[in-house]
Design a protein around this motif. Structure first.
Motif, PDB file in Angstrom:
ATOM      1  N   GLY A 124     -20.515   4.758  -2.428  1.00 29.90           N
ATOM      2  CA  GLY A 124     -19.711   4.774  -1.224  1.00 29.90           C
ATOM      3  C   GLY A 124     -18.580   5.781  -1.263  1.00 29.90           C
ATOM      4  O   GLY A 124     -18.486   6.617  -2.151  1.00 29.90           O
ATOM      5  N   PRO A 125     -17.699   5.702  -0.285  1.00 32.58           N
ATOM      6  CA  PRO A 125     -16.637   6.680  -0.118  1.00 32.58           C
ATOM      7  C   PRO A 125     -15.501   6.468  -1.107  1.00 32.58           C
ATOM      8  O   PRO A 125     -15.446   5.473  -1.823  1.00 32.58           O
ATOM      9  CB  PRO A 125     -16.160   6.416   1.309  1.00 32.58           C
ATOM     10  N   ARG A 126     -14.596   7.419  -1.112  1.00 28.23           N
ATOM     11  CA  ARG A 126     -13.361   7.257  -1.884  1.00 28.23           C
ATOM     12  C   ARG A 126     -12.392   6.485  -0.993  1.00 28.23           C
ATOM     13  O   ARG A 126     -11.807   7.034  -0.064  1.00 28.23           O
ATOM     14  CB  ARG A 126     -12.788   8.609  -2.275  1.00 28.23           C
ATOM     15  N   ALA A 127     -12.233   5.225  -1.276  1.00 31.31           N
ATOM     16  CA  ALA A 127     -11.437   4.347  -0.418  1.00 31.31           C
ATOM     17  C   ALA A 127     -10.032   4.212  -0.978  1.00 31.31           C
ATOM     18  O   ALA A 127      -9.835   3.780  -2.114  1.00 31.31           O
ATOM     19  CB  ALA A 127     -12.090   2.970  -0.322  1.00 31.31           C
ATOM     20  N   ILE A 128      -9.044   4.575  -0.165  1.00 33.31           N
ATOM     21  CA  ILE A 128      -7.648   4.529  -0.577  1.00 33.31           C
ATOM     22  C   ILE A 128      -6.898   3.632   0.405  1.00 33.31           C
ATOM     23  O   ILE A 128      -6.771   3.957   1.587  1.00 33.31           O
ATOM     24  CB  ILE A 128      -7.018   5.934  -0.589  1.00 33.31           C
ATOM     25  N   ALA A 129      -6.422   2.506  -0.073  1.00 32.45           N
ATOM     26  CA  ALA A 129      -5.657   1.588   0.764  1.00 32.45           C
ATOM     27  C   ALA A 129      -4.182   1.976   0.718  1.00 32.45           C
ATOM     28  O   ALA A 129      -3.626   2.203  -0.356  1.00 32.45           O
ATOM     29  CB  ALA A 129      -5.836   0.152   0.291  1.00 32.45           C
ATOM     30  N   VAL A 130      -3.568   2.061   1.885  1.00 41.67           N
ATOM     31  CA  VAL A 130      -2.139   2.371   1.970  1.00 41.67           C
ATOM     32  C   VAL A 130      -1.448   1.126   2.506  1.00 41.67           C
ATOM     33  O   VAL A 130      -1.730   0.667   3.617  1.00 41.67           O
ATOM     34  CB  VAL A 130      -1.879   3.583   2.885  1.00 41.67           C
ATOM     35  N   ALA A 131      -0.549   0.581   1.700  1.00 48.36           N
ATOM     36  CA  ALA A 131       0.063  -0.707   2.029  1.00 48.36           C
ATOM     37  C   ALA A 131       1.580  -0.625   1.862  1.00 48.36           C
ATOM     38  O   ALA A 131       2.124   0.360   1.366  1.00 48.36           O
ATOM     39  CB  ALA A 131      -0.515  -1.805   1.134  1.00 48.36           C
ATOM     40  N   SER A 132       2.238  -1.700   2.281  1.00 44.63           N
ATOM     41  CA  SER A 132       3.684  -1.805   2.100  1.00 44.63           C
ATOM     42  C   SER A 132       4.052  -3.276   2.065  1.00 44.63           C
ATOM     43  O   SER A 132       3.363  -4.111   2.653  1.00 44.63           O
ATOM     44  CB  SER A 132       4.448  -1.113   3.227  1.00 44.63           C
ATOM     45  N   GLY A 133       5.117  -3.592   1.373  1.00 39.49           N
ATOM     46  CA  GLY A 133       5.533  -4.985   1.321  1.00 39.49           C
ATOM     47  C   GLY A 133       6.054  -5.480   2.656  1.00 39.49           C
ATOM     48  O   GLY A 133       5.899  -6.632   3.008  1.00 39.49           O
ATOM     49  N   LYS A 134       6.686  -4.579   3.428  1.00 44.06           N
ATOM     50  CA  LYS A 134       7.242  -4.953   4.722  1.00 44.06           C
ATOM     51  C   LYS A 134       6.910  -3.890   5.753  1.00 44.06           C
ATOM     52  O   LYS A 134       6.528  -2.772   5.418  1.00 44.06           O
ATOM     53  CB  LYS A 134       8.762  -5.131   4.634  1.00 44.06           C
ATOM     54  N   GLY A 135       7.040  -4.273   7.013  1.00 40.93           N
ATOM     55  CA  GLY A 135       6.796  -3.314   8.078  1.00 40.93           C
ATOM     56  C   GLY A 135       7.999  -2.399   8.288  1.00 40.93           C
ATOM     57  O   GLY A 135       9.088  -2.635   7.767  1.00 40.93           O
ATOM     58  N   GLY A 136       7.779  -1.339   9.049  1.00 38.30           N
ATOM     59  CA  GLY A 136       8.868  -0.452   9.403  1.00 38.30           C
ATOM     60  C   GLY A 136       9.268   0.561   8.354  1.00 38.30           C
ATOM     61  O   GLY A 136      10.346   1.148   8.445  1.00 38.30           O
ATOM     62  N   VAL A 137       8.398   0.792   7.354  1.00 42.83           N
ATOM     63  CA  VAL A 137       8.741   1.756   6.304  1.00 42.83           C
ATOM     64  C   VAL A 137       8.080   3.123   6.536  1.00 42.83           C
ATOM     65  O   VAL A 137       8.214   4.031   5.717  1.00 42.83           O
ATOM     66  CB  VAL A 137       8.359   1.225   4.907  1.00 42.83           C
ATOM     67  N   GLY A 138       7.330   3.265   7.634  1.00 40.94           N
ATOM     68  CA  GLY A 138       6.671   4.532   7.921  1.00 40.94           C
ATOM     69  C   GLY A 138       5.304   4.678   7.293  1.00 40.94           C
ATOM     70  O   GLY A 138       4.793   5.791   7.135  1.00 40.94           O
ATOM     71  N   LYS A 139       4.664   3.540   6.985  1.00 36.34           N
ATOM     72  CA  LYS A 139       3.349   3.569   6.333  1.00 36.34           C
ATOM     73  C   LYS A 139       2.298   4.274   7.176  1.00 36.34           C
ATOM     74  O   LYS A 139       1.558   5.124   6.678  1.00 36.34           O
ATOM     75  CB  LYS A 139       2.913   2.135   6.021  1.00 36.34           C
ATOM     76  N   THR A 140       2.213   3.922   8.442  1.00 35.44           N
ATOM     77  CA  THR A 140       1.195   4.518   9.313  1.00 35.44           C
ATOM     78  C   THR A 140       1.430   6.011   9.496  1.00 35.44           C
ATOM     79  O   THR A 140       0.481   6.801   9.552  1.00 35.44           O
ATOM     80  CB  THR A 140       1.163   3.808  10.672  1.00 35.44           C
ATOM     81  N   VAL A 148       3.855   2.259   0.013  1.00 32.57           N
ATOM     82  CA  VAL A 148       4.938   3.028   0.618  1.00 32.57           C
ATOM     83  C   VAL A 148       6.205   2.185   0.608  1.00 32.57           C
ATOM     84  O   VAL A 148       6.200   1.043   1.067  1.00 32.57           O
ATOM     85  CB  VAL A 148       4.586   3.454   2.058  1.00 32.57           C
ATOM     86  N   VAL A 149       7.264   2.767   0.068  1.00 30.29           N
ATOM     87  CA  VAL A 149       8.554   2.076   0.036  1.00 30.29           C
ATOM     88  C   VAL A 149       9.637   3.002   0.567  1.00 30.29           C
ATOM     89  O   VAL A 149       9.459   4.218   0.619  1.00 30.29           O
ATOM     90  CB  VAL A 149       8.929   1.624  -1.394  1.00 30.29           C
ATOM     91  N   THR A 150      10.737   2.422   0.953  1.00 32.60           N
ATOM     92  CA  THR A 150      11.935   3.184   1.305  1.00 32.60           C
ATOM     93  C   THR A 150      13.054   2.720   0.367  1.00 32.60           C
ATOM     94  O   THR A 150      12.919   1.706  -0.318  1.00 32.60           O
ATOM     95  CB  THR A 150      12.348   2.947   2.767  1.00 32.60           C
ATOM     96  N   PRO A 151      14.172   3.441   0.328  1.00 28.36           N
ATOM     97  CA  PRO A 151      15.249   3.050  -0.589  1.00 28.36           C
ATOM     98  C   PRO A 151      15.955   1.746  -0.240  1.00 28.36           C
ATOM     99  O   PRO A 151      16.755   1.251  -1.048  1.00 28.36           O
ATOM    100  CB  PRO A 151      16.235   4.241  -0.474  1.00 28.36           C
ATOM    101  N   GLU A 152      15.683   1.161   0.928  1.00 27.59           N
ATOM    102  CA  GLU A 152      16.360  -0.073   1.313  1.00 27.59           C
ATOM    103  C   GLU A 152      15.983  -1.234   0.387  1.00 27.59           C
ATOM    104  O   GLU A 152      14.822  -1.358  -0.020  1.00 27.59           O
ATOM    105  CB  GLU A 152      16.008  -0.464   2.755  1.00 27.59           C
ATOM    106  N   PRO A 153      16.950  -2.086   0.051  1.00 26.44           N
ATOM    107  CA  PRO A 153      16.681  -3.216  -0.854  1.00 26.44           C
ATOM    108  C   PRO A 153      15.558  -4.133  -0.373  1.00 26.44           C
ATOM    109  O   PRO A 153      14.771  -4.627  -1.184  1.00 26.44           O
ATOM    110  CB  PRO A 153      18.022  -3.965  -0.891  1.00 26.44           C
ATOM    111  N   THR A 154      15.483  -4.394   0.941  1.00 24.55           N
ATOM    112  CA  THR A 154      14.427  -5.280   1.442  1.00 24.55           C
ATOM    113  C   THR A 154      13.045  -4.682   1.226  1.00 24.55           C
ATOM    114  O   THR A 154      12.092  -5.395   0.910  1.00 24.55           O
ATOM    115  CB  THR A 154      14.632  -5.563   2.942  1.00 24.55           C
ATOM    116  N   SER A 155      12.928  -3.377   1.383  1.00 26.87           N
ATOM    117  CA  SER A 155      11.645  -2.711   1.142  1.00 26.87           C
ATOM    118  C   SER A 155      11.246  -2.822  -0.320  1.00 26.87           C
ATOM    119  O   SER A 155      10.091  -3.099  -0.653  1.00 26.87           O
ATOM    120  CB  SER A 155      11.727  -1.240   1.559  1.00 26.87           C
TER     121      SER A 155
END
Length: 291
Positions: free
Chosen positions: A29-45, A169-176
């Motif tokens: 199959g393909p090379r499948a790469i999942a892009v995730a984040s612990g919380k929304g609003g970090v610019g993952k998409t 994907v993370v941002t420098p914010e503590p919640t992220s």
């Protein structure tokens, strides 16, 4: 402080191609790469969309699978309006070929649908129906970027666990950072992955990006048995906000912007690094996890 464990991929397009050919019989199959984040609003998409465009420009076949089922918005950032989504596949009798649309740079986009409660709560039979279709849809030489939902629900963990590679994907914010650690902890404790890639988004500069990575690496190195690979960072660029509002990806509107150059470096690391052969295909594995 625990030293930051940085991933140093083997460089060179030729090595990647040679390695892929050598292990071709073991790759399913393909090379499948999942892009995730612990919380929304970090610019993952945004990372997914622009990375897909960059990889396509480099000559790769790329499919963006918006797996934030029921809340899909990758097409919004691309400025396209798919007439159909996975909802029509699962509930309307359509095929993936019929709903897939072509985006900029020749990428394929599969929408997870937006505003459909059914998509966020798929039962076992619907999941298996969907996965069987995917198994025959993508090519072995294809890169599939899976834009998962945020958090740690069953859909997110299923896609992340089945993928060969994971980008968090993370941002420098503590919640992220806190939520990203929670996601990594689950991957480590349930032995879903032995390593994860981290991209720091919206960093003021490289120093802030490295401090952010250091916090994650210190916490995981102290408490978890998992390797943290630093894939790169994307600066807090005004152009990114403008691109989101205008629904025109910044990699296309300004190829030489700081954010675009950062995305290019991340894409080069992904393509230049070696791909490990897998014993079972992504979709086969995912079907097992969701069964």
């Amino acid at each position: 402080m625990t030293p930051i464990k940085l991933w140093q991929p083997r460089t060179g397009q030729s090595y990647y191609q040679d390695n892929l050919i050598k292990n071709e019989s073991a790759l399913w199959g393909p090379r499948a790469i999942a892009v995730a984040s612990g919380k929304g609003g970090v610019g993952k998409t945004s990372i997914v969309v622009n990375l897909a465009l960059c990889l396509a420009k480099m000559g790769n076949r790329v499919t963006v699978f918006d797996a934030d089922l029921g809340l899909a918005n990758a097409e919004v950032l691309l400025g396209i309006v798919p007439p159909y989504s996975l909802f029509e596949v699962l509930y309307g009798g359509m095929t993936l070929d019929e709903i897939a649309v072509q985006g900029p740079c020749g990428i394929r986009v599969i929408s997870g649908g937006s505003g459909f409660l059914e998509m966020a709560n798929l039962d076992r039979s619907r999941r298996q129906q969907l996965l069987r279709m995917f198994n025959h849809f993508v090519g072995k030489d294809e890169i599939v970027l899976i834009d998962t939902g945020a958090g740690i629900n069953k859909n997110v963990l299923g896609f992340v666990a089945a993928a060969e590679e994971v980008i968090i994907v993370v941002t420098p914010e503590p919640t992220s950072l806190t939520d990203a650690y929670a996601l990594i902890k689950i991957l480590a404790n349930f032995k879903l992955h032995s390593e994860v890639n981290v991209v720091v988004n919206r960093a003021a500069d490289r120093n802030e990006a490295m401090r952010t990575l250091g916090r994650i690496s210190t916490a995981t190195g102290r408490f978890l048995d998992i390797k943290i690979n630093f894939l790169g960072w994307v600066p807090d660029d005004k152009l990114v906000t403008q691109a989101v509002k205008s629904q025109q990806p910044y990699y296309i509107t300004n190829h030489n912007s700081p954010a675009s150059r950062s995305i290019t470096k991340i894409a080069e690391l992904l393509v230049g690094g070696s791909r490990l052969a897998t014993k079972e295909g992504f979709w086969t594995k995912l079907m097992g996890l969701f069964s």
